[in-house]
Each structure stands twice: as C-alpha cells, then as structure tokens.
Write a protein that holds these residues in place. Sequence first.
Motif, mmCIF file in Angstrom:
data_model
loop_
_atom_site.group_PDB
_atom_site.id
_atom_site.type_symbol
_atom_site.label_atom_id
_atom_site.label_comp_id
_atom_site.label_asym_id
_atom_site.label_seq_id
_atom_site.Cartn_x
_atom_site.Cartn_y
_atom_site.Cartn_z
ATOM 1 N N GLN A 86 14.138 -37.697 -46.487
ATOM 2 C CA GLN A 86 13.929 -37.052 -48.188
ATOM 3 C C GLN A 86 12.996 -36.608 -48.750
ATOM 4 O OE1 GLN A 86 16.644 -37.693 -49.748
ATOM 5 N NE2 GLN A 86 17.912 -38.488 -48.184
ATOM 6 N N PRO A 87 13.126 -35.501 -49.827
ATOM 7 C CA PRO A 87 11.493 -34.690 -50.209
ATOM 8 C C PRO A 87 11.570 -35.752 -50.855
ATOM 9 C CG PRO A 87 13.451 -34.413 -51.740
ATOM 10 C CD PRO A 87 14.485 -34.779 -49.961
ATOM 11 N N THR A 88 10.160 -35.205 -52.162
ATOM 12 C CA THR A 88 9.175 -36.140 -52.834
ATOM 13 C C THR A 88 10.556 -36.704 -53.635
ATOM 14 O OG1 THR A 88 7.087 -35.646 -52.133
ATOM 15 C CG2 THR A 88 7.479 -36.052 -54.054
ATOM 16 N N HIS A 95 3.527 -42.172 -48.537
ATOM 17 C CA HIS A 95 2.362 -41.433 -49.523
ATOM 18 C C HIS A 95 3.184 -41.964 -51.029
ATOM 19 C CE1 HIS A 95 -0.879 -39.536 -51.798
ATOM 20 N NE2 HIS A 95 -1.035 -41.162 -52.011
ATOM 21 N N VAL A 96 2.488 -43.268 -52.127
ATOM 22 C CA VAL A 96 3.534 -43.207 -52.892
ATOM 23 C C VAL A 96 2.288 -43.339 -53.775
ATOM 24 C CG1 VAL A 96 3.278 -45.321 -53.961
ATOM 25 C CG2 VAL A 96 3.860 -46.238 -51.758
ATOM 26 N N VAL A 97 2.757 -41.810 -54.612
ATOM 27 C CA VAL A 97 1.365 -41.179 -55.465
ATOM 28 C C VAL A 97 1.542 -41.794 -57.056
ATOM 29 C CG1 VAL A 97 2.019 -38.591 -57.115
ATOM 30 C CG2 VAL A 97 3.080 -39.633 -54.652
ATOM 31 N N ASP A 98 2.884 -42.595 -56.835
ATOM 32 C CA ASP A 98 3.022 -43.088 -58.430
ATOM 33 C C ASP A 98 3.316 -44.564 -57.636
ATOM 34 O OD1 ASP A 98 3.213 -44.849 -61.816
ATOM 35 O OD2 ASP A 98 3.510 -42.117 -62.122
ATOM 36 N N CYS A 99 3.408 -45.498 -58.921
ATOM 37 C CA CYS A 99 3.552 -47.413 -58.371
ATOM 38 C C CYS A 99 4.285 -47.567 -59.401
ATOM 39 C CB CYS A 99 2.606 -48.333 -58.427
ATOM 40 S SG CYS A 99 1.141 -48.260 -56.972
ATOM 41 N N VAL A 133 7.267 -41.140 -55.116
ATOM 42 C CA VAL A 133 6.748 -41.155 -52.951
ATOM 43 C C VAL A 133 7.277 -39.509 -52.145
ATOM 44 C CG1 VAL A 133 7.402 -42.689 -50.907
ATOM 45 C CG2 VAL A 133 7.327 -43.696 -52.683
ATOM 46 N N GLU A 134 6.360 -39.164 -51.592
ATOM 47 C CA GLU A 134 6.612 -38.436 -50.915
ATOM 48 C C GLU A 134 6.508 -38.905 -49.240
ATOM 49 O OE1 GLU A 134 3.100 -35.672 -53.119
ATOM 50 O OE2 GLU A 134 2.058 -36.660 -50.967
ATOM 51 N N ALA A 135 7.498 -38.018 -48.402
ATOM 52 C CA ALA A 135 8.001 -38.648 -47.562
ATOM 53 C C ALA A 135 7.285 -37.286 -46.444
ATOM 54 C CB ALA A 135 9.169 -39.441 -47.663
ATOM 55 N N ARG A 136 6.617 -37.977 -45.335
ATOM 56 C CA ARG A 136 6.895 -36.986 -44.409
ATOM 57 C C ARG A 136 7.317 -36.794 -42.708
ATOM 58 N NH1 ARG A 136 0.784 -36.695 -45.002
ATOM 59 N NH2 ARG A 136 0.794 -37.064 -43.236
ATOM 60 N N GLU A 137 7.570 -35.808 -42.570
ATOM 61 C CA GLU A 137 8.211 -36.137 -41.319
ATOM 62 C C GLU A 137 8.175 -36.382 -40.074
ATOM 63 O OE1 GLU A 137 11.006 -33.002 -40.539
ATOM 64 O OE2 GLU A 137 12.507 -33.560 -42.766
ATOM 65 N N PRO A 138 7.547 -36.975 -39.109
ATOM 66 C CA PRO A 138 7.063 -37.607 -38.018
ATOM 67 C C PRO A 138 6.336 -36.029 -37.385
ATOM 68 C CG PRO A 138 9.110 -38.078 -37.444
ATOM 69 C CD PRO A 138 8.911 -37.971 -38.992
#
Length: 235
Positions: free
Chosen positions: A59-61, A163-167, A226-231
Amino acid sequence: MTAVQDVTTPRPPAGRPRGGRGRRAVRLVCGLLVVAAVAAAGLELDHRLNTIDLPRVNQPTQDGYTLTVYFTPSEVYYHGPRRSIRDQVCAGQSLPDGYPADYLDRVGLEGFGRTARGDYLGWDFTRHCYFATDRPPVGSHENPLVPWQSVAANQLSPGTRIHVVDCGRGLAPDTCARVKSADWRVDDLCSIGCDDAKHLDLYIGEQTAANLEDQDSYFVTTSARVEAREPEPAD
C-alpha cells in the motif's frame, strides 16, 4: 492481535484507556496476533491462528491508520488464582499443572509468555493447547520478534519497512517520538481487526512492569499516517 479463543481476553478500546477492562474490550475488535509455527517435541505448534491465505498487497503512504501494540507477558507480574492446565497441554509436553489464571489469559491473547522459571509458555491456537519452548517469541516465519521493530500486518508483504510519519491521536509525546524514530518491519501476521491495510500491530517486547497497561508505551491510536516501503528484491 487477532481471533477469539477460549482463553483469550478482548482487546483495548481506541484512545488512551487507563484500565485493563477497557483495554480488553477493544482487543476483540482489534483482534489477536497470528501464525507462527514452533517446533516442540516433534510437533508443528502454531502460536498464532493461520491466516496465511489472507490477501496481502503493498500500500502507498496513507492517513487513517490504527496502531496497536503487543508484548510478551511475564509470569512474575501476575498473581491471580492458579488455574490448572492439565487437560490443555499439547501432546508430548511436560508442563507444571497450573499457572496464575490472569497470566494464562494474557498468554492466550499474546501467544507467548515468559514463565517464572525462565522459559516460555506458548498457546497453540490451532490445537487449543499449551507448550513450552526455550526460544523467545517468534513471528510468522519463525523469525525472532524484535522489540520496537517487528510489525504484525496482513496486507503488507513480509519485509516491508514501515515509517510512522504522524502518530495520530492519543500518544504521549515521548512515546510518539519513539514510534516515529523506530525502524519498523513487517515480519508477523495479524487476523481479526488487522485484515485491512490500515491496521498495524507493533511489538514492544517483554513485560517489565506489573502495570504495563497503564504505561504510555501500551496504546491504541487512530488517524496515524504511515509510509510503507516494499522490501528490497533479493539478489
């Protein structure tokens, strides 16, 4: 964390609850953690429900994430009446007859617990029985769970960096700073309540205090970004 079992207690409510009863209420909604197989006495013992067939897509950010946490309870902090597990021991296992009932309830929710004698008690969600292991808690690929790094999620591929950008709402500033600076990675599965791309369960390690549920590190937060970066692909 993710599925209704006969020894589980429900999950906590959204926001920043300050009592065990409130936390347990939302755990039913947020669910129990899932699938991780452990070898013990020659048996394949699943400490999480098997949800391997759930769809997983990157999923994207996105905004609107729910973040929850899970941990490994320690028997030394539980002092409820002892409950016998004589009829709930996995085949081939040799275990003490009983443990504090509140500890067993928590192990049934989290999947593993550290015992007073120093090893780990696991709950097999498939066979509905307890087993002992010297190995610390593992994730869905028998990988060790790493405090403040391991994430349980279904809709993101294993190894995805988070990466959690904003809690979002409800976290103390110091806790939010730690969550945002952590190098999170998906290496566990989640089920009921975590079967969409906007719920992540964060592993915070072994219990170190009796009042863990009243500490800022034990939280439910909504509206996180949240930002998700593929492995990285293997060479």
